[in-house]
Design a protein around this motif. Structure first.
Motif, PDB file in Angstrom:
ATOM      1  N   THR A  69       0.818  -1.229   0.000  1.00 25.01           N
ATOM      2  CA  THR A  69       0.000   0.000   0.000  1.00 25.01           C
ATOM      3  C   THR A  69       0.845   1.270   0.000  1.00 25.01           C
ATOM      4  N   PRO A  70       1.998   1.315   0.741  1.00 24.27           N
ATOM      5  CA  PRO A  70       2.813   2.546   0.677  1.00 24.27           C
ATOM      6  C   PRO A  70       3.241   2.910  -0.744  1.00 24.27           C
ATOM      7  N   VAL A  71       3.488   1.893  -1.568  1.00 22.40           N
ATOM      8  CA  VAL A  71       3.870   2.185  -2.952  1.00 22.40           C
ATOM      9  C   VAL A  71       2.696   2.833  -3.681  1.00 22.40           C
ATOM     10  N   THR A  72       1.514   2.229  -3.523  1.00 23.10           N
ATOM     11  CA  THR A  72       0.322   2.781  -4.170  1.00 23.10           C
ATOM     12  C   THR A  72       0.061   4.196  -3.684  1.00 23.10           C
ATOM     13  N   LYS A  73       0.223   4.412  -2.383  1.00 23.66           N
ATOM     14  CA  LYS A  73      -0.011   5.739  -1.826  1.00 23.66           C
ATOM     15  C   LYS A  73       0.991   6.741  -2.379  1.00 23.66           C
ATOM     16  N   ALA A  74       2.251   6.315  -2.472  1.00 26.31           N
ATOM     17  CA  ALA A  74       3.278   7.221  -3.005  1.00 26.31           C
ATOM     18  C   ALA A  74       2.977   7.606  -4.446  1.00 26.31           C
ATOM     19  N   VAL A  75       2.557   6.621  -5.247  1.00 23.51           N
ATOM     20  CA  VAL A  75       2.219   6.914  -6.649  1.00 23.51           C
ATOM     21  C   VAL A  75       0.992   7.810  -6.722  1.00 23.51           C
ATOM     22  N   SER A  76       0.009   7.573  -5.843  1.00 21.11           N
ATOM     23  CA  SER A  76      -1.189   8.409  -5.820  1.00 21.11           C
ATOM     24  C   SER A  76      -0.841   9.850  -5.480  1.00 21.11           C
ATOM     25  N   GLU A  77       0.034  10.032  -4.474  1.00 20.85           N
ATOM     26  CA  GLU A  77       0.456  11.381  -4.114  1.00 20.85           C
ATOM     27  C   GLU A  77       1.236  12.027  -5.253  1.00 20.85           C
ATOM     28  N   MET A  78       2.055  11.213  -5.932  1.00 18.25           N
ATOM     29  CA  MET A  78       2.798  11.726  -7.065  1.00 18.25           C
ATOM     30  C   MET A  78       1.846  12.209  -8.161  1.00 18.25           C
ATOM     31  N   LYS A  79       0.787  11.415  -8.412  1.00 13.82           N
ATOM     32  CA  LYS A  79      -0.198  11.793  -9.415  1.00 13.82           C
ATOM     33  C   LYS A  79      -0.904  13.089  -9.031  1.00 13.82           C
ATOM     34  N   GLN A  80      -1.275  13.208  -7.742  1.00 10.02           N
ATOM     35  CA  GLN A  80      -1.961  14.414  -7.293  1.00 10.02           C
ATOM     36  C   GLN A  80      -1.064  15.634  -7.443  1.00 10.02           C
ATOM     37  N   HIS A  81       0.201  15.489  -7.024  1.00  8.61           N
ATOM     38  CA  HIS A  81       1.139  16.611  -7.164  1.00  8.61           C
ATOM     39  C   HIS A  81       1.319  16.977  -8.629  1.00  8.61           C
ATOM     40  N   LEU A  82       1.385  15.950  -9.470  1.00  8.04           N
ATOM     41  CA  LEU A  82       1.577  16.207 -10.901  1.00  8.04           C
ATOM     42  C   LEU A  82       0.368  16.934 -11.487  1.00  8.04           C
ATOM     43  N   ASN A  83      -0.846  16.496 -11.075  1.00  5.75           N
ATOM     44  CA  ASN A  83      -2.058  17.161 -11.564  1.00  5.75           C
ATOM     45  C   ASN A  83      -2.108  18.606 -11.100  1.00  5.75           C
TER      46      ASN A  83
END
Length: 572
Positions: free
Chosen positions: A328-342
């Motif tokens: 889950t930490p990996v998924t969360k990190a990618v999700s945060e990365m996506k949000q920051h990118l958006n």
């Protein structure tokens, strides 16, 4: 055959090589050809006799059979045909000679003394006789009646500067006595100078316009090249970013796969060891079972001490399992990365849009032109540089659920489908009295207020017409006035829909919009930014109109419904 049918309407002579046209009239072939050759420049062809108009030059049909025979029979008893007609006869657009009897020739000169127009033949006396020596000839001008004083029927020779009009000599006796009078020639000379100055000014404007046109063409070419370069460079940079994201995806995939394999390999080793230990323990347990059943006391004692010693000497390691181990930490990190990118991309795109929209490519300076709309009120019609979604699936992220409020519904509005649909009926409904109800207009509001956020909803409409909009809660509810109508006051905004067009309305201002018909309208509201947009719903949303406003309080979706019409809030 009558004499009228035997003679050509144009040349008034006996028909030669007769032809007919669609309206049925008959002319000499050469006469009709010459007549219509003059009309080629206008592109409109009239029958010389009945004046029927043809947009395309008809093809004349030659007359044969009995008519040709009749013509031949009659030609034997008639004198030889006259010479070819004179094609200097006056046509419909020409000025005819005032002296010619019968069919008139074209006038080539007008005499301002005689107040008549003459063809070449009847003009000769003006050149040959001393009587006409002092007469003034000008090119035929037409509208000769404008050269005559309507009161005294004399030629206009003077100009009254006091009354700014042309007059005759007799006008100076009474009507224009004591006025500032000059000859028409003198006035023309002075006005000719002013006309020359005006022409010079116009030519200078033409030069300036041509220069501006050339500059605009060059700027357009530069704009096209710049836009093409920007598209290519942006496409390349976005391609690099996409490849960078793909590499990040590959790294994340590799990270997850590597850790998965390591964890599985480690667990498989532990599981193998645990399997062996379990088998050994089961073997000992079996030996103890057998020993406990033996009747040989010496064997029992000897074996017992050996088993006990072996068991006490061996310590089995404990295998600890983490039940909370997860990726889950990996998924969360990618999700945060996506949000920051958006967020980063939206912020940067907004900055770029604002910068580009502030740049004016070209504009028309109409500072001297009277405007029909006040500048402070015209802001709502300017293009709004907002970052709105493009596809329906993106709009649906902001979807909200709405319910019609029966306490606001006009008494003849029938609400159904869980207060999602409203239709105007002939008979009033049994609503109770309520201060929030529209008592005279077929309108209804929703229960849910919109404030400070971003909202999206869709409405299906049908029938002759309906209006979709938003309004402050304080809109009037009593009467027919504009203060009660959604879109006709400062408190509300609306889009009126019909089967042929749309119109956007706010504060009595109305904009007619020519867009393709759509039975489903999407409404996107960004309350904080101050934009209200209406879309024709589809996979790729088509913008119908966008309002720009500063919302000072919460707004409520509202609807106006006409007879035989209905609105239905779509469940998203």
């Amino acid at each position: 055959m009558s004499s009228d049918q035997d003679n050509c309407y144009l040349c008034k002579e006996y028909l030669r090589d007769p032809v007919s046209i669609p309206c049925g009239h008959i002319f000499c072939s050469i006469c009709l050809k010459t007549y219509w050759d003059h009309a080629d420049s206008t592109g409109s062809y009239l029958c010389p006799q009945c004046r029927v108009t043809y947009n395309k030059r008809p093809t004349p049909r030659r007359i044969g059979g009995s008519r040709r025979s009749t013509v031949q029979q009659n030609s034997e008893s008639l004198p030889p045909p006259p010479p070819s007609p004179d094609y200097n006869y006056a046509g419909p657009q020409d000025v005819g000679c005032d002296i010619c009897i019968g069919k008139k020739h074209k006038a080539i000169k007008t005499c301002l003394m005689c107040l008549a127009s003459y063809c070449e033949k009847h003009l000769k006396p003006h050149f040959e006789s001393a009587t006409f020596k002092r007469h003034k000839l000008v090119d035929e001008i037409g509208h000769l009646d404008r050269q005559i004083c309507p009161q005294h029927q004399k030629g206009l020779e003077l100009f009254c500067r006091t009354d700014q009009m042309c007059i005759c000599v007799l006008c100076t006796v009474k009507e224009h006595k004591g006025h500032d009078l000059v000859s028409a020639e003198q006035e023309r000379a002075e006005e000719q100078q002013r006309l020359g100055a005006t022409q010079a000014e116009i030519q200078e404007k033409i030069h300036d316009r041509l220069k501006q046109m050339e500059e605009l063409k060059q700027a357009v070419d530069s704009l096209k090249s710049s836009a093409q370069r920007a598209l290519q460079e942006c496409e390349k940079m976005f391609g690099d970013m996409m490849r960078s994201i793909e590499r990040m995806q590959q790294e994340m995939t590799k990270l997850i796969s590597t850790n998965k394999r390591a964890a599985l390999s480690n667990s498989e080793g532990h599981m193998e060891r645990l399997t062996n230990e379990i088998a050994d323990l089961k073997r000992r347990d079996n030996e103890i079972t057998q020993l406990s059943r033996t009747e040989d006391h010496i064997h029992f004692i000897q074996s017992y001490h050996m088993l006990i010693a072996q068991t006490e000497a061996e310590e089995l390691p404990t295998v600890s399992v983490n039940p909370y181990f997860t990726f889950t930490p990996v998924t969360k990190a990618v999700s945060e990365m996506k949000q920051h990118l958006n967020e980063l991309s939206n912020d940067e795109l907004t900055k770029v849009a604002k910068t580009v929209n502030k740049m004016t490519f070209c504009e028309l300076d109409e500072s001297k032109k009277r405007r029909s709309i006040k500048s402070e009120e015209a802001v709502m019609y300017k293009a709004v540089p907002v970052q709105e979604p493009q596809y329906r699936e993106d709009f649906l992220k902001y979807a909200c659920q709405l319910t019609l409020d029966p306490n606001t519904a006009y008494r003849q509005l029938y609400l159904s489908r869980g207060n999602k649909k409203a239709a105007l009926k002939r008979d009033p409904q049994s609503y109770s009295d309520h201060a929030a109800r529209f008592d005279s207009l077929p309108q209804v509001l929703c229960k849910e207020p919109f404030s400070g956020g971003t909202y999206y909803f869709e409405v299906d409409w049908s029938g002759e017409g309906a209006a979709i909009g938003v309004t402050y809660k304080g809109i009037k509810r009593v009467g027919y006035g504009d203060g009660c109508r959604i879109g006709y006051n400062r408190k509300s905004w609306s889009l009126f829909c019909s089967d042929s067009s749309y119109s956007a309305r706010h504060n009595k201002d109305q904009i007619e919009i020519n867009k393709p018909y759509s039975s489903r309208i999407g409404v996107f509201l960004d309350h904080a930014v101050g934009t209200l947009s209406f879309y024709a719903v589809g996979e790729s949303m088509s913008l119908i109109h966008r309002f720009k406003a500063s919302f000072s309080e919460a707004v409520y979706p509202g609807f106006w419904v006409w007879y035989e019409s209905a609105i239905n809030i779509v469940q998203l």
